[in-house]
Design an enzyme around this catalytic site. Structure first.
Site, PDB file in Angstrom:
ATOM      1  N   ASP A 127       0.807  -1.219   0.000  1.00 18.62           N
ATOM      2  CA  ASP A 127       0.000   0.000   0.000  1.00 18.62           C
ATOM      3  C   ASP A 127       0.845   1.276   0.000  1.00 18.62           C
ATOM      4  O   ASP A 127       2.009   1.274   0.387  1.00 18.62           O
ATOM      5  CB  ASP A 127      -0.873   0.041   1.256  1.00 18.62           C
ATOM      6  CG  ASP A 127      -2.051  -0.923   1.174  1.00 18.62           C
ATOM      7  OD1 ASP A 127      -2.034  -1.797   0.289  1.00 18.62           O
ATOM      8  OD2 ASP A 127      -2.967  -0.794   1.992  1.00 18.62           O
ATOM      9  N   HIS A 168       3.590  -2.284   3.164  1.00 16.82           N
ATOM     10  CA  HIS A 168       3.646  -0.935   2.589  1.00 16.82           C
ATOM     11  C   HIS A 168       4.863  -0.781   1.695  1.00 16.82           C
ATOM     12  O   HIS A 168       5.911  -1.372   1.951  1.00 16.82           O
ATOM     13  CB  HIS A 168       3.630   0.114   3.701  1.00 16.82           C
ATOM     14  CG  HIS A 168       2.325   0.135   4.434  1.00 16.82           C
ATOM     15  ND1 HIS A 168       2.047  -0.725   5.464  1.00 16.82           N
ATOM     16  CD2 HIS A 168       1.200   0.863   4.223  1.00 16.82           C
ATOM     17  CE1 HIS A 168       0.808  -0.513   5.876  1.00 16.82           C
ATOM     18  NE2 HIS A 168       0.263   0.447   5.142  1.00 16.82           N
TER      19      HIS A 168
END
Ligand code: ZN
Length: 480
Positions: free
Chosen positions: A294, A439
């Site tokens: 992400d 992430h």
């Protein structure tokens, strides 16, 4: 090739032991800190991504899921006697009240309790209260007991088959919140559950007879964490599997629930997007795992991640922020070129529940336009920042013909977790159909380091890597 790897490999055995220790014991403390004090210096930078966070109340939602909370034992029935001499009946009541408060403040729920004071209530009466009220779920709260005081861990019990999924989501989230050993979900014939005419589960939060677990369970921090875990479990259950409360009567007549797995389309078609939120794939598809990244792309960490994925011939899913795509279009192109799926993660990472519907949709559409301008592709998958998206907004996203995807395994790589912490989480929380949240921006060297070790670890366990689209039997992109 990667300097951070060599650096981390010099960690001494003592340091590893210490890290393992603070992971288990300190997890609870860190959790409560991150929730009670947003200015805590350790967690300020990344605390925005913590998923166990409740939606702000919204006055627009009128129909609510009715939850009967059942604090175990009471009055003449003290339940277990904990290591410290405290009784289970008091523990269950205190925790139940915290669960009640959180549910009451959540626009999705209307809670009641089978008892609010230290009184004895027959098991039949507890179930009858839930049945008469036509509750949508009954959740009994207990503390466990065993003659061997080393016994430990969380387990969730259910009696009826149709309560299995409720038990699963509660179990998963209490484990996530407290970090106790995962004893799993078990089917057991229990009176209060078997007499309940709605999905019903009983969570044994931990062992009161284990001094270490009892200390956490009786602490305010531990109880706040457990309460949030339980509520998050209920929330996930209803977002994922729940019918709208208005259809509750029909649902209860034949006792059937339309579970998500049965609704999954077999053909690739955006027309059949699940009208709920996805958290994972179906275990029936075998040992599949979907890696997701992400908040990117950036230029450095994303590139490292792509190198590792390429070496291992793995396709992953990147939930991209519009403004990051605009800043790094070449990286978006590389992601697509190397066969990964790009998905929408909003323009600038706001909490959608705090925006108007119009603002929320603009965040998504601007990102769609940006990604299409760069790659020619309009993603089908959307993941809300922080995983936060209330029912009203989930519907609005579905009207854009997009699927809403969260995750089942949170590496918490933003939180200061080391690679070894991340591997432990994955080891513990992974099951077939798991979607892993990581992430791909910022100083995520821990993420990169963990990824290199996670891939062989999962392969050894028989997992194959798929994109989220493949896992959910959806096409990657909207039709042009
Ligand atoms: Zn994010």
């Amino acid at each position: 090739m990667k300097t951070y790897k060599k650096r981390k490999q010099t960690v001494k055995a003592i340091a590893i032991f210490f890290l393992l220790f603070i992971t288990t014991v300190g997890g609870v403390a860190a959790w409560s800190i991150s929730n009670s004090d947003e200015k805590n210096p350790i967690l300020t930078e990344h605390s925005y991504e913590y998923p166990i966070k409740l939606s702000p109340p919204s006055s627009s939602q009128t129909q609510k899921y009715k939850i009967m909370i059942d604090p175990g034992h009471g009055g003449k029935d003290p339940g277990a006697t904990g290591a410290s001499g405290n009784y289970e009946r008091d523990y269950t009541l205190t925790l139940a009240k915290k669960v009640f408060d959180l549910l009451r403040d959540d626009p999705m729920f209307e809670p009641r309790m089978t008892r609010t004071t230290d009184v004895f209530v027959e098991l039949e009466d507890r179930a009858a209260m839930a049945n008469e009220w036509q509750a949508d779920a009954l959740l009994a709260i207990h503390g466990n007991t065993y003659t061997d005081d080393s016994a430990n861990g969380t387990e969730t019990l259910h009696t009826h088959d149709d309560s299995n999924l409720l038990a699963q989501t509660v179990q998963k989230n209490v484990i996530k919140a407290l970090g106790f050993r995962d004893r799993g979900v078990k089917e057991e014939r229990l009176k209060v559950l078997s007499l309940s005419e709605m999905p019903a589960a009983l969570v044994e939060v931990g062992y009161l007879t284990n001094a270490g677990e009892e200390a956490v369970m009786l602490s305010t921090d531990g109880q706040n964490a457990a309460a949030k875990g339980i509520v998050e479990g209920l929330k996930q259950y209803f977002l994922q599997y729940g019918e709208h409360p208005s259809s509750q009567e029909e649902q209860q007549l034949d006792g059937s629930h339309e579970y998500r797995d049965e609704e999954l389309p077999n053909v690739d078609s955006s027309v059949n997007i699940d009208k709920k939120m996805y958290y994972n794939g179906s275990a029936e598809d075998g040992k599949q795992v979907a890696l997701t990244f992400d908040d990117g792309p950036d230029t450095e960490i994303t590139s490292e991640i792509l190198d590792i994925l390429k070496e291992n011939e793995i396709k992953a899913t990147f939930f991209i922020m519009g403004k990051q795509a605009k800043a790094h279009p070449e990286m978006v192109k590389r992601i697509v070129k190397e066969g990964h799926v790009i998905a929408n993660h909003s323009w600038s990472h706001p909490n959608f529940n705090k925006l108007t519907i119009e603002e929320s949709l603009k965040q998504i559409k601007d990102t769609q336009d940006q990604l299409e301008a760069i790659s020619g592709l309009r993603p089908l998958l959307f993941r809300p920042p922080y995983g936060e998206l209330n029912e009203e907004r989930v519907q609005a996203v579905h009207e854009l013909n997009m699927a809403v995807v969260n995750w089942s395994v949170d590496t918490m790589d933003w939180s200061g977790n080391t690679a070894s912490d991340i591997l432990k989480i994955v080891d513990k929380q992974m099951y077939p159909g798991g979607i892993v949240l990581q992430h791909s921006t910022g100083k995520r060297e821990n993420t990169v380091e963990a990824l290199e070790l996670m891939i062989p670890q999962l392969r050894d366990k028989g997992y194959t890597f798929v994109t989220v689209s493949e896992m959910l039997h959806l096409q990657g992109y909207q039709d042009a």
